[in-house]
Design a protein around this motif. Structure first.
Motif, PDB file in Angstrom:
ATOM      1  N   GLN A   8       0.703  -1.142   0.077  1.00 27.50           N
ATOM      2  CA  GLN A   8      -0.100  -0.103  -0.164  1.00 27.50           C
ATOM      3  C   GLN A   8       0.950   1.172   0.029  1.00 27.50           C
ATOM      4  OE1 GLN A   8      -0.186  -2.686   2.034  1.00 27.50           O
ATOM      5  NE2 GLN A   8      -2.280  -2.791   2.787  1.00 27.50           N
ATOM      6  N   ALA A  11       2.075   1.776  -3.492  1.00 25.28           N
ATOM      7  CA  ALA A  11       1.054   2.395  -4.327  1.00 25.28           C
ATOM      8  C   ALA A  11       0.841   3.846  -3.961  1.00 25.28           C
ATOM      9  CB  ALA A  11      -0.130   1.690  -4.175  1.00 25.28           C
ATOM     10  N   ASP A  12       0.852   4.204  -2.698  1.00 26.14           N
ATOM     11  CA  ASP A  12       0.650   5.579  -2.101  1.00 26.14           C
ATOM     12  C   ASP A  12       1.891   6.465  -2.618  1.00 26.14           C
ATOM     13  OD1 ASP A  12      -0.737   7.307  -0.760  1.00 26.14           O
ATOM     14  OD2 ASP A  12       0.254   6.822   1.345  1.00 26.14           O
ATOM     15  N   LEU A  14       3.617   6.054  -5.503  1.00 25.00           N
ATOM     16  CA  LEU A  14       3.495   6.313  -6.903  1.00 25.00           C
ATOM     17  C   LEU A  14       2.379   7.271  -7.396  1.00 25.00           C
ATOM     18  CD1 LEU A  14       4.329   2.701  -8.371  1.00 25.00           C
ATOM     19  CD2 LEU A  14       5.882   4.528  -8.189  1.00 25.00           C
ATOM     20  N   ILE A  15       1.048   7.076  -6.665  1.00 23.44           N
ATOM     21  CA  ILE A  15       0.150   7.762  -6.823  1.00 23.44           C
ATOM     22  C   ILE A  15       0.429   9.226  -6.607  1.00 23.44           C
ATOM     23  CG2 ILE A  15      -2.462   8.278  -6.113  1.00 23.44           C
ATOM     24  CD1 ILE A  15      -2.876   5.212  -5.693  1.00 23.44           C
ATOM     25  N   MET A  16       0.795   9.581  -5.555  1.00 21.11           N
ATOM     26  CA  MET A  16       1.291  11.090  -5.338  1.00 21.11           C
ATOM     27  C   MET A  16       2.226  11.491  -6.096  1.00 21.11           C
ATOM     28  SD  MET A  16      -0.831  12.156  -2.832  1.00 21.11           S
ATOM     29  CE  MET A  16       0.071  13.567  -3.083  1.00 21.11           C
ATOM     30  N   THR A  17       3.027  10.692  -6.533  1.00 24.32           N
ATOM     31  CA  THR A  17       4.060  11.181  -7.574  1.00 24.32           C
ATOM     32  C   THR A  17       3.479  11.476  -8.811  1.00 24.32           C
ATOM     33  OG1 THR A  17       5.812   9.885  -6.301  1.00 24.32           O
ATOM     34  CG2 THR A  17       6.310  10.580  -8.824  1.00 24.32           C
ATOM     35  N   PHE A  18       2.439  10.931  -9.252  1.00 23.15           N
ATOM     36  CA  PHE A  18       1.861  11.076 -10.544  1.00 23.15           C
ATOM     37  C   PHE A  18       1.111  12.361 -10.428  1.00 23.15           C
ATOM     38  CE2 PHE A  18      -2.032  10.616 -12.910  1.00 23.15           C
ATOM     39  CZ  PHE A  18      -1.572  10.691 -14.148  1.00 23.15           C
ATOM     40  N   LEU A  19       0.338  12.603  -9.323  1.00 27.31           N
ATOM     41  CA  LEU A  19      -0.707  13.451  -9.372  1.00 27.31           C
ATOM     42  C   LEU A  19       0.127  14.879  -9.064  1.00 27.31           C
ATOM     43  CD1 LEU A  19      -3.046  12.230  -6.722  1.00 27.31           C
ATOM     44  CD2 LEU A  19      -3.491  12.561  -9.152  1.00 27.31           C
TER      45      LEU A  19
END
Length: 389
Positions: A8, A11-12, A14-19
């Motif tokens: 988790q 994923a946390d 990678l998601i924040m890096t993308f956003l």
């Protein structure tokens, strides 16, 4: 000790890096990015002053941050709306899909360079995926095929529509004599005129492709993503427009995904490092184990049985928190709720398992001081019936 990394957490990050990278790429050439950086600096000062016990300064910064947040929403509502639109992954499902009209980009490129040779200024906007309704002002509605003669007649001096931009949408000329937002970047060269600043301003705020013809220098330029590229020849302009406006094959899409992944590499690495450091700061409390006393409750006792005694009434739990964003286990209302549906008359030993304890995400049970609860149940006595004579 380095925090334990769960799937988790990966994923946390990678998601924040993308956003964050998307926000950076959208606002990097606008004043919004400078304002956000200023707010982040104030946030760092706030946390530093709060940790040092400077209560007045931290309180003022906290109240000031609330006011500035409201002002930002009001001032940058257009940019926020555009960012939310870009972030919507479902927009293609709900938008009306227009039939794709193939543009004759070779004729258009020839017309543009013909205008440049005659020192006739022109400004043509090609809308792609993002809507431009909130960015383009005024304009005379049109619904015509894109042709060289039409473009020439619009921009020829003396034409009622020559002052402004032409919007090409879904392969057709949708508007003429449009007004575009001007770039406010300080990096725009002084020799560039209003047309070039308008092209840069729109490309900074959207994914549109803008072609500019300079009447002073007889030069053709293409603006994309806040950058201005001079076209040396008609063939170069045709090639660039084809790659940007025509749909790609599957093989080209695969290559495009690979290039997008590694393009602008160092800003992506910097944002990834910032996210990782932020994650470490948030999870620095990871590994802290607290002991919490939780009461024991019961449910699902059969109707014909009654609970007479239980031991113990409380259980000590050792809890571990994975993040600072999770409330401290000491402030949680934790209960050990046991199922008595299989209880029988007499003494019963009820097993306590970690799965029976309801905890918020980010908190886990490390250890229990007891694994069994002894419960004594008896049959309910039937009430004597009374008969009236």
């Amino acid at each position: 000790m380095f925090p334990q990394i769960r799937p988790q957490d990966i994923a946390d990050i990678l998601i924040m890096t993308f956003l964050l990278y998307q926000l950076y790429s959208w606002f990097k050439n606008s004043k919004a990015l400078q304002v956000v950086l200023g707010l982040l600096f104030l946030g760092v000062i706030y946390f530093v002053t709060k940790s040092l016990g400077l209560f007045m300064t931290s309180w003022i910064l906290q109240e000031l941050g609330t006011v500035l947040l409201v002002l930002l929403i009001v001032v940058f509502q257009s940019e926020i709306r555009q960012a939310l639109y870009r972030l919507s992954l479902l927009r293609n499902l709900f938008e009306h899909q227009e039939s794709v009209v193939r543009l004759d980009l070779l004729e258009f490129s020839s017309t543009v360079f013909s205008l440049a040779s005659q020192r006739i200024g022109a400004l043509v906007v090609f809308q792609r995926e993002e809507l431009l309704d909130d960015l383009i002002l005024h304009g005379v509605p049109m619904d015509s095929l894109v042709s060289g003669s039409l473009v020439t007649s619009i921009f020829i001096p003396g034409s009622p529509l020559h002052d402004g931009a032409v919007l090409v949408k879904d392969g057709r000329v949708a508007l003429a004599s449009c007004h575009l937002p001007l770039s406010v970047s300080a990096d725009v060269p002084q020799h560039l005129g209003t047309r070039h600043r308008a092209a840069l301003g729109l490309s900074e705020r959207s994914d549109a492709v803008i072609v500019v013809v300079s009447e002073e220098r007889g030069e053709v330029s293409l603006s994309l993503q806040g950058e201005l590229e001079v076209m040396a020849s008609q063939a170069q302009l045709h090639e660039r427009l084809t790659s940007l406006l025509q749909p790609l094959s599957r093989e080209e899409q695969r290559v495009g995904i690979f290039k997008r992944l590694f393009s602008n590499f160092w800003p992506k690495v910097a944002i990834f490092c910032v996210v990782v450091v932020s994650w470490l700061l948030i999870t620095y409390r990871q590994g802290e184990i607290l002991t919490v006393t939780a009461p024991v409750t019961f449910h699902n006792l059969p109707d014909n049985l009654t609970l007479t005694r239980s031991f113990p009434d409380e259980v000590d739990l050792q809890l571990k928190s994975f993040s600072n964003l999770v409330a401290s286990p000491k402030n949680l209302d934790i209960v050990v709720d046991l199922d008595l549906s299989k209880a029988k008359e007499g003494n019963n030993n009820i097993q306590i398992s970690k799965d029976l304890i309801r905890l918020p995400p980010g908190v886990v049970v490390v250890n229990l001081d007891r694994s069994l609860v002894r419960v004594t149940v008896e049959k309910k006595q039937a009430k004597p019936s009374t008969h009236k004579r």
